[in-house]
Design a protein around this motif. Structure first.
Motif, PDB file in Angstrom:
ATOM      1  N   MET A  22      -9.599   7.344 -11.091  1.00  0.00           N
ATOM      2  CA  MET A  22      -9.570   6.358  -9.813  1.00  0.00           C
ATOM      3  C   MET A  22      -9.856   5.041 -10.323  1.00  0.00           C
ATOM      4  SD  MET A  22      -9.537   6.306  -7.130  1.00  0.00           S
ATOM      5  CE  MET A  22      -9.745   5.047  -5.740  1.00  0.00           C
ATOM      6  N   PRO A  23      -8.904   4.203 -10.102  1.00  0.00           N
ATOM      7  CA  PRO A  23      -7.633   4.369  -9.551  1.00  0.00           C
ATOM      8  C   PRO A  23      -6.613   5.129 -10.744  1.00  0.00           C
ATOM      9  CG  PRO A  23      -7.527   2.067 -10.258  1.00  0.00           C
ATOM     10  CD  PRO A  23      -9.059   2.787 -10.749  1.00  0.00           C
ATOM     11  N   MET A  45       0.827   2.505  -2.489  1.00  0.00           N
ATOM     12  CA  MET A  45      -0.307   3.455  -2.901  1.00  0.00           C
ATOM     13  C   MET A  45      -1.467   2.647  -3.229  1.00  0.00           C
ATOM     14  SD  MET A  45       0.569   5.891  -6.258  1.00  0.00           S
ATOM     15  CE  MET A  45       0.661   4.359  -7.494  1.00  0.00           C
ATOM     16  N   LEU A  49      -5.350   3.162  -2.191  1.00  0.00           N
ATOM     17  CA  LEU A  49      -6.420   3.888  -2.877  1.00  0.00           C
ATOM     18  C   LEU A  49      -7.214   2.870  -3.608  1.00  0.00           C
ATOM     19  CD1 LEU A  49      -4.182   6.140  -5.106  1.00  0.00           C
ATOM     20  CD2 LEU A  49      -5.719   6.837  -3.163  1.00  0.00           C
ATOM     21  N   SER A  50      -6.853   1.513  -3.942  1.00  0.00           N
ATOM     22  CA  SER A  50      -7.613   0.564  -4.354  1.00  0.00           C
ATOM     23  C   SER A  50      -7.334  -1.008  -3.881  1.00  0.00           C
ATOM     24  CB  SER A  50      -7.467   0.566  -5.956  1.00  0.00           C
ATOM     25  OG  SER A  50      -7.447   1.726  -6.593  1.00  0.00           O
TER      26      SER A  50
END
Lengths: 116, 286
Positions: A22-23, A45, A49-50
């Protein structure tokens, strides 16, 4: 004599658990011009996600279409300088189809002398 | 008369969603025989993806990552001639159209060239008068002064009578080629009708006169259909302006064409076959 043929079907299952990275794209992602994931997909993306941790830079380069760069790196190095180093090193490894993730460690050394 | 993008605007185009895969869109293109799609994301127009863009991209990509952003948009009020030039510069089959920054549709190469073909003279391959009007209107709108040269073949009726109409047509075709080779990049040539050709330019009357003399020399130095000699009479009419804006540019163009045509008739009876009409102020006509 009776000969019975034997037949069996078995399945084996192996499991491997590990932390989700992550990430998932580390510090820099180099996106080739004909890579399976394009810059817009990469942007969406990383935004999901981040959020707010990466920037996407479209690049005028024959092989590389874009770079996804962790924002914290840009606090340590000017963007243009960082991009030019990544392109210099990355273009020797990447081709048009490639998506390459890069780990970039920047160590800032500060030395000061104080008058006592 | 078709002359603006709004006259050939395509509004019933096929659309795809920005996050559709390239492979899905290629399949859709093959199924529907579509050459391009407008790409939307939550109702917002993002761009156009052509079949060529799609096959160049990886099939796993989302459509928005196959878009070409290098193509500019055109305005509904742009002339079809301006868009033709853009299609010559950019390697694409379609361009987005905007009206006051709002996406309103597309203009494709096929519709454009169909419209342009109606302005072509089938005998000579030159444009017809409607092309001249459209170009003149654009120049006037840009605040330019314009001049029109009207070239008329001397005694063309006799050529038709002596050699027949088929040969007469061949002479006109060859003459059109000579004229096309002679005009500068700042000039617009058309076959106005019969043996009359018109040239639109922003050059002033004096420079037009010099050009007309060179043109006359060139035409008379050549042989057409093997052995036929030609001379042309040229009439020139120029418009001057005091104001940037004009109310009725079509009226100005009509008047200048008429003056140039009458000047070419007068030119036939002069020794040098050249006549320059007195210049007119465009504001007095418009």
């Amino acid at each position: 004599m009776n000969r019975r043929s034997e037949y069996s079907k078995r399945a084996e299952m192996n499991m491997r658990f590990s932390d989700f990275e992550m990430p998932p794209m580390q510090d820099v992602l180099i996106v080739g011009r004909r890579a399976p994931i394009g810059p817009e997909a990469a942007r969406r993306m990383v935004d999901i996600l981040s959020p707010e941790q990466y920037i996407i830079e479209k690049i005028d380069h024959p092989i590389i279409e874009a770079l996804v760069i962790r924002r914290t790196l840009l606090k340590m190095l000017p963007k243009e300088k960082l991009i030019s180093i990544i392109l210099e090193e990355g273009s020797t490894l990447a081709d048009e189809q490639a998506i390459i993730k890069a780990q970039v460690n920047i160590v800032l050394k500060v030395s000061r002398s104080l008058e006592l | 008369m078709i002359k603006r993008v709004r006259d050939i605007l395509v509004t019933d185009f096929h659309t795809v969603y920005a996050l559709d895969s390239v492979q899905k869109t290629i399949d859709h293109a093959v199924e529907t025989s579509q050459e391009y799609f407008a790409v939307f994301d939550e109702g917002v127009f993002l761009g156009i993806v052509t079949y060529k863009d799609l096959v160049k991209a990886h099939p796993n990509r989302i459509v928005v990552d196959a878009l070409s952003f290098e193509y500019p948009s055109v305005s509904v009020s742009d002339s079809i001639w301006k868009v033709k030039e853009m299609f010559e510069v950019y390697d694409t089959v379609v361009l987005p159209v905007k009206d006051q920054e709002q996406f309103v549709g597309l203009v494709d190469k096929l519709s454009l060239f169909t419209a342009i073909s109606t302005c072509l003279d089938p005998l000579t391959g030159l444009y017809n008068g409607s092309y001249l009007y459209a170009q003149a209107e654009d120049l006037i709108e840009k605040g330019q002064e314009i001049s029109i040269l009207f070239a008329d073949v001397n005694g063309f009726g006799q050529i038709d009578k002596h050699y027949g109409h088929v040969k007469g047509d061949m002479v006109l075709k060859e003459l059109a080629h000579t004229l096309k080779e002679s005009v500068g990049s700042d000039m617009f040539l058309c076959r106005y009708g019969g043996d009359e050709f018109a040239i639109l330019t922003t050059r002033n009357a004096e420079r037009c006169q010099t050009f007309a003399q060179e043109l006359q020399r060139k035409v008379s130095s050549m042989k057409y259909c093997g052995n036929i000699s030609l001379t042309i009479a040229v009439g020139i009419a120029g418009g001057r302006r005091r104001k940037a804006q004009l109310v009725n540019s079509i009226a100005v163009i009509r008047r200048l064409i008429n003056l140039a045509s009458l000047a070419s008739t007068k030119a036939k009876s002069s020794t040098d076959c050249l006549h320059v009409a007195d210049y007119v102020y465009m504001e007095e006509i418009a």
